[in-house]
Design a protein around this motif. Structure first.
Motif, PDB file in Angstrom:
ATOM      1  N   MET A 143       1.214  -1.107  -0.396  1.00 25.31           N
ATOM      2  CA  MET A 143       0.048  -0.019   0.084  1.00 25.31           C
ATOM      3  C   MET A 143       0.544   1.370  -0.130  1.00 25.31           C
ATOM      4  SD  MET A 143      -2.820   0.969   2.251  1.00 25.31           S
ATOM      5  CE  MET A 143      -3.771  -0.139   2.068  1.00 25.31           C
ATOM      6  N   ALA A 144       0.456   2.395  -0.838  1.00 22.06           N
ATOM      7  CA  ALA A 144       1.306   2.910  -1.009  1.00 22.06           C
ATOM      8  C   ALA A 144       1.114   3.815   0.004  1.00 22.06           C
ATOM      9  CB  ALA A 144       1.068   3.867  -2.341  1.00 22.06           C
ATOM     10  N   ILE A 145       2.288   4.747   0.931  1.00 19.37           N
ATOM     11  CA  ILE A 145       1.701   5.612   1.733  1.00 19.37           C
ATOM     12  C   ILE A 145       0.083   6.582   1.408  1.00 19.37           C
ATOM     13  CG2 ILE A 145       3.407   7.295   1.042  1.00 19.37           C
ATOM     14  CD1 ILE A 145       2.493   6.224   4.428  1.00 19.37           C
ATOM     15  N   ASN A 146       0.653   7.339   0.293  1.00 21.20           N
ATOM     16  CA  ASN A 146      -1.036   8.118   0.515  1.00 21.20           C
ATOM     17  C   ASN A 146      -1.900   7.642   0.595  1.00 21.20           C
ATOM     18  OD1 ASN A 146      -0.902   6.649  -2.146  1.00 21.20           O
ATOM     19  ND2 ASN A 146      -1.641   8.174  -3.614  1.00 21.20           N
ATOM     20  N   GLU A 147      -2.030   6.010   0.150  1.00 21.24           N
ATOM     21  CA  GLU A 147      -3.946   5.145   0.306  1.00 21.24           C
ATOM     22  C   GLU A 147      -3.392   5.090   2.193  1.00 21.24           C
ATOM     23  OE1 GLU A 147      -2.901   1.990  -2.445  1.00 21.24           O
ATOM     24  OE2 GLU A 147      -4.119   2.867  -4.040  1.00 21.24           O
ATOM     25  N   LEU A 148      -2.369   5.183   2.695  1.00 20.32           N
ATOM     26  CA  LEU A 148      -1.932   4.770   3.618  1.00 20.32           C
ATOM     27  C   LEU A 148      -2.660   5.611   4.706  1.00 20.32           C
ATOM     28  CD1 LEU A 148      -1.906   2.447   6.443  1.00 20.32           C
ATOM     29  CD2 LEU A 148       0.445   3.309   6.047  1.00 20.32           C
ATOM     30  N   ARG A 149      -2.174   6.886   4.010  1.00 20.26           N
ATOM     31  CA  ARG A 149      -2.767   8.094   5.528  1.00 20.26           C
ATOM     32  C   ARG A 149      -4.192   7.733   4.584  1.00 20.26           C
ATOM     33  NH1 ARG A 149       0.098  13.981   4.706  1.00 20.26           N
ATOM     34  NH2 ARG A 149       1.373  12.918   6.063  1.00 20.26           N
ATOM     35  N   SER A 150      -4.611   7.854   3.685  1.00 18.70           N
ATOM     36  CA  SER A 150      -6.512   8.123   3.655  1.00 18.70           C
ATOM     37  C   SER A 150      -7.073   7.653   4.020  1.00 18.70           C
ATOM     38  CB  SER A 150      -6.989   8.105   1.964  1.00 18.70           C
ATOM     39  OG  SER A 150      -5.348   8.950   1.282  1.00 18.70           O
ATOM     40  N   VAL A 151      -6.604   5.965   3.867  1.00 13.35           N
ATOM     41  CA  VAL A 151      -7.571   5.263   5.125  1.00 13.35           C
ATOM     42  C   VAL A 151      -7.515   5.809   6.219  1.00 13.35           C
ATOM     43  CG1 VAL A 151      -7.326   2.826   5.877  1.00 13.35           C
ATOM     44  CG2 VAL A 151      -7.239   3.218   3.346  1.00 13.35           C
ATOM     45  N   SER A 152      -6.079   5.809   6.854  1.00  9.92           N
ATOM     46  CA  SER A 152      -5.764   6.517   8.526  1.00  9.92           C
ATOM     47  C   SER A 152      -7.099   7.598   8.533  1.00  9.92           C
ATOM     48  CB  SER A 152      -4.927   6.831   8.927  1.00  9.92           C
ATOM     49  OG  SER A 152      -3.663   5.741   8.739  1.00  9.92           O
ATOM     50  N   THR A 153      -6.694   8.207   7.441  1.00  7.10           N
ATOM     51  CA  THR A 153      -7.620   9.328   8.024  1.00  7.10           C
ATOM     52  C   THR A 153      -9.189   9.388   7.749  1.00  7.10           C
ATOM     53  OG1 THR A 153      -5.933  10.897   6.523  1.00  7.10           O
ATOM     54  CG2 THR A 153      -8.482  12.036   7.147  1.00  7.10           C
ATOM     55  N   PHE A 154      -9.733   8.236   7.234  1.00  3.94           N
ATOM     56  CA  PHE A 154     -10.717   7.701   6.854  1.00  3.94           C
ATOM     57  C   PHE A 154     -11.135   7.130   8.181  1.00  3.94           C
ATOM     58  CE2 PHE A 154     -13.798   3.885   6.316  1.00  3.94           C
ATOM     59  CZ  PHE A 154     -14.586   4.685   6.026  1.00  3.94           C
ATOM     60  N   ILE A 155     -10.375   6.554   8.815  1.00  3.83           N
ATOM     61  CA  ILE A 155     -11.312   5.898  10.442  1.00  3.83           C
ATOM     62  C   ILE A 155     -11.561   6.479  11.181  1.00  3.83           C
ATOM     63  CG2 ILE A 155     -10.352   4.221  11.857  1.00  3.83           C
ATOM     64  CD1 ILE A 155      -9.400   2.499   9.199  1.00  3.83           C
ATOM     65  N   LYS A 156     -10.731   7.991  11.028  1.00  2.00           N
ATOM     66  CA  LYS A 156     -10.422   8.630  12.548  1.00  2.00           C
ATOM     67  C   LYS A 156     -11.237   9.914  12.530  1.00  2.00           C
ATOM     68  CE  LYS A 156      -7.521   8.777  14.999  1.00  2.00           C
ATOM     69  NZ  LYS A 156      -7.706   7.781  16.577  1.00  2.00           N
ATOM     70  N   ALA A 157     -11.702   9.797  10.838  1.00  2.00           N
ATOM     71  CA  ALA A 157     -13.090  10.881  11.025  1.00  2.00           C
ATOM     72  C   ALA A 157     -14.118   9.859  11.258  1.00  2.00           C
ATOM     73  CB  ALA A 157     -13.466  11.043   9.273  1.00  2.00           C
ATOM     74  N   ALA A 158     -14.359   8.750  10.880  1.00  5.01           N
ATOM     75  CA  ALA A 158     -15.104   8.275  11.598  1.00  5.01           C
ATOM     76  C   ALA A 158     -15.749   7.606  13.083  1.00  5.01           C
ATOM     77  CB  ALA A 158     -15.824   7.116  10.489  1.00  5.01           C
ATOM     78  N   GLU A 159     -14.327   7.876  13.239  1.00  5.01           N
ATOM     79  CA  GLU A 159     -14.440   7.362  14.897  1.00  5.01           C
ATOM     80  C   GLU A 159     -14.519   8.531  15.302  1.00  5.01           C
ATOM     81  OE1 GLU A 159     -10.741   6.140  15.671  1.00  5.01           O
ATOM     82  OE2 GLU A 159     -10.820   3.853  15.524  1.00  5.01           O
ATOM     83  N   LEU A 160     -14.422   9.754  15.031  1.00  5.37           N
ATOM     84  CA  LEU A 160     -14.798  11.254  15.836  1.00  5.37           C
ATOM     85  C   LEU A 160     -16.083  12.094  15.042  1.00  5.37           C
ATOM     86  CD1 LEU A 160     -11.290  12.360  16.420  1.00  5.37           C
ATOM     87  CD2 LEU A 160     -12.304  11.064  17.732  1.00  5.37           C
ATOM     88  N   GLY A 161     -16.521  11.562  13.821  1.00  3.87           N
ATOM     89  CA  GLY A 161     -17.103  12.140  13.618  1.00  3.87           C
ATOM     90  C   GLY A 161     -16.815  14.130  12.908  1.00  3.87           C
ATOM     91  N   SER A 162     -15.931  13.895  12.574  1.00  2.85           N
ATOM     92  CA  SER A 162     -15.365  15.269  12.636  1.00  2.85           C
ATOM     93  C   SER A 162     -14.037  15.113  11.577  1.00  2.85           C
ATOM     94  CB  SER A 162     -15.152  16.342  13.591  1.00  2.85           C
ATOM     95  OG  SER A 162     -14.654  17.609  13.288  1.00  2.85           O
ATOM     96  N   LEU A 163     -13.952  16.002  10.708  1.00  5.12           N
ATOM     97  CA  LEU A 163     -12.579  16.070   9.660  1.00  5.12           C
ATOM     98  C   LEU A 163     -11.563  16.554  10.650  1.00  5.12           C
ATOM     99  CD1 LEU A 163     -11.757  14.397   7.460  1.00  5.12           C
ATOM    100  CD2 LEU A 163     -11.911  16.485   5.592  1.00  5.12           C
ATOM    101  N   ARG A 164     -12.153  17.840  10.817  1.00  8.14           N
ATOM    102  CA  ARG A 164     -11.531  18.208  11.818  1.00  8.14           C
ATOM    103  C   ARG A 164     -10.349  17.971  12.840  1.00  8.14           C
ATOM    104  NH1 ARG A 164     -11.289  21.424  16.586  1.00  8.14           N
ATOM    105  NH2 ARG A 164     -13.739  20.976  16.023  1.00  8.14           N
ATOM    106  N   LYS A 165     -11.395  17.247  13.504  1.00  6.35           N
ATOM    107  CA  LYS A 165     -10.662  15.988  14.470  1.00  6.35           C
ATOM    108  C   LYS A 165     -10.175  15.354  14.030  1.00  6.35           C
ATOM    109  CE  LYS A 165     -15.005  17.903  18.010  1.00  6.35           C
ATOM    110  NZ  LYS A 165     -15.842  16.602  18.844  1.00  6.35           N
ATOM    111  N   ALA A 166     -10.431  14.988  13.053  1.00  6.56           N
ATOM    112  CA  ALA A 166      -9.293  13.949  13.258  1.00  6.56           C
ATOM    113  C   ALA A 166      -7.660  14.313  12.521  1.00  6.56           C
ATOM    114  CB  ALA A 166      -9.799  13.400  11.026  1.00  6.56           C
ATOM    115  N   ALA A 167      -7.706  15.297  11.895  1.00  6.02           N
ATOM    116  CA  ALA A 167      -6.853  15.969  11.187  1.00  6.02           C
ATOM    117  C   ALA A 167      -6.045  16.725  12.392  1.00  6.02           C
ATOM    118  CB  ALA A 167      -7.030  17.013  10.261  1.00  6.02           C
TER     119      ALA A 167
END
Length: 335
Positions: A1-25
């Motif tokens: 898995m390329a690093i941009n895909e790993l970051r994308s998946v990590s961002t997706f999971i964190k945004a789903a857990e926290l309900g906010s893209l700002r909090k995920a970032a």
């Protein structure tokens, strides 16, 4: 898995857990713009919408929920594996691959490994002994020992102790055959020569003559590719040998072997310990290198001082007198 895909998946999971893209970032330590871009890249790559978005809330779509259930356990497994790898690199336990020359160095290396394993019982030494110069990267070597400088780029070397080449024989040999008092006199003596196990070639004796290192021809009475057998032959008084100082030292110190032609003894090379960048080394490799440097740097156990060599050589005149006396008596009886 390329690093941009790993970051994308990590961002997706964190945004789903926290309900906010700002909090995920914020949790991931990236900017909101980077988080938004990573999520947009993932949705474009999958050609599906993963979140329902409003100005205040974001919630998973059906496709997003299915993806979360599939990738979340896998990402947790990757994170656990990375954490374990970080912990292992700081742990003095596990496999340690060590390479070194078979000739001369075996007993020295075993003494080092034995002490290290006593100190760190969790270590699993994997030892590769051979006289050829291998590719340590391909052989996955953590720590290596070698005679002379390294030919490998990117390898760090620390000098340990010099290789002495001592021409010596047992008292029984000198009583029977006399003592050669010059290099030219060696042609009239029984000598052992070593056949290099890696190349099959006979290794010549090396001596210093007029300040230059030269090859000394000898008439071989015994040829062997095993240093231990050669040592036995010399100690038994069957031949003279040119032995490594580390091999001959304990026998010279006990009087079982006596050195000769010391003015011509070469000091042509040293043993080194080799390793990669210390930053990338696991703790167990760093600890083994530190022990090797501590125990072997200019170690008096494996090198003979000039005083020791001179004291051992001083026993030769009595052997010469003994042999002359014995031959004189035999000559008188024969008359």
């Amino acid at each position: 898995m390329a690093i941009n895909e790993l970051r994308s998946v990590s961002t997706f999971i964190k945004a789903a857990e926290l309900g906010s893209l700002r909090k995920a970032a914020e949790d991931l330590g990236i900017s909101p713009q980077a988080a938004s871009k990573a999520l947009a890249q993932l949705e474009k790559h999958l050609a599906v919408r993963l979140f329902h978005r409003t100005t205040r809330v974001m919630s998973l779509t059906d496709a997003g929920q299915r993806l979360l259930e599939e990738v979340q356990p896998a990402l947790l497994g990757v994170q656990r594996a990375l954490a374990k790898a970080r912990t292992t690199s700081d742990e003095i336990a596990g496999p340690l691959r060590i390479a070194g020359p078979r000739t001369t160095f075996q007993p020295i290396l075993w003494s080092l490994i034995e002490e290290f394993c006593d100190r760190y019982p969790g270590i699993q030494p994997d030892v590769l002994l051979e006289d050829r110069v291998g590719n340590w990267v391909e052989d996955r070597v953590d720590v290596g020992f070698r005679l002379g400088p390294s030919a490998d780029e990117g390898v760090i070397a620390r000098r340990l102790f010099p290789l002495q080449l001592v021409i010596c024989g047992a008292p029984a040999y000198f009583e029977r055959h006399g003592v050669p008092e010059s290099l030219s006199a060696l042609s009239g003596h029984r000598c052992s020569v070593f056949r290099h196990p890696a190349t099959g070639r006979i290794a010549p004796w090396h001596v210093m003559l007029d300040g230059q290192l030269v090859e000394q021809p000898v008439v071989p009475a015994i040829i062997s590719n095993d240093e231990v057998l050669e040592l036995h032959a010399v100690v038994a008084g069957k031949v003279l040998g040119q032995l490594a100082g580390a091999t001959a030292a304990p026998y010279i110190r006990t009087g079982q072997l006596l050195p000769i032609l010391l003015d011509h003894m070469p000091d042509i090379a040293s043993y080194f310990v080799y390793f990669g960048s210390r930053k990338a080394q696991p703790a167990r490799a760093r600890a083994f290198v530190d022990l090797a440097v501590e125990r072997l740097t200019n170690c008096p156990q494996y090198t003979l001082s000039s005083k020791e060599l001179s004291r051992a050589k001083s026993q030769l005149p009595s052997l010469i007198r003994s042999r002359t006396s014995t031959h004189g008596k035999q000559g008188t009886k024969s008359q």
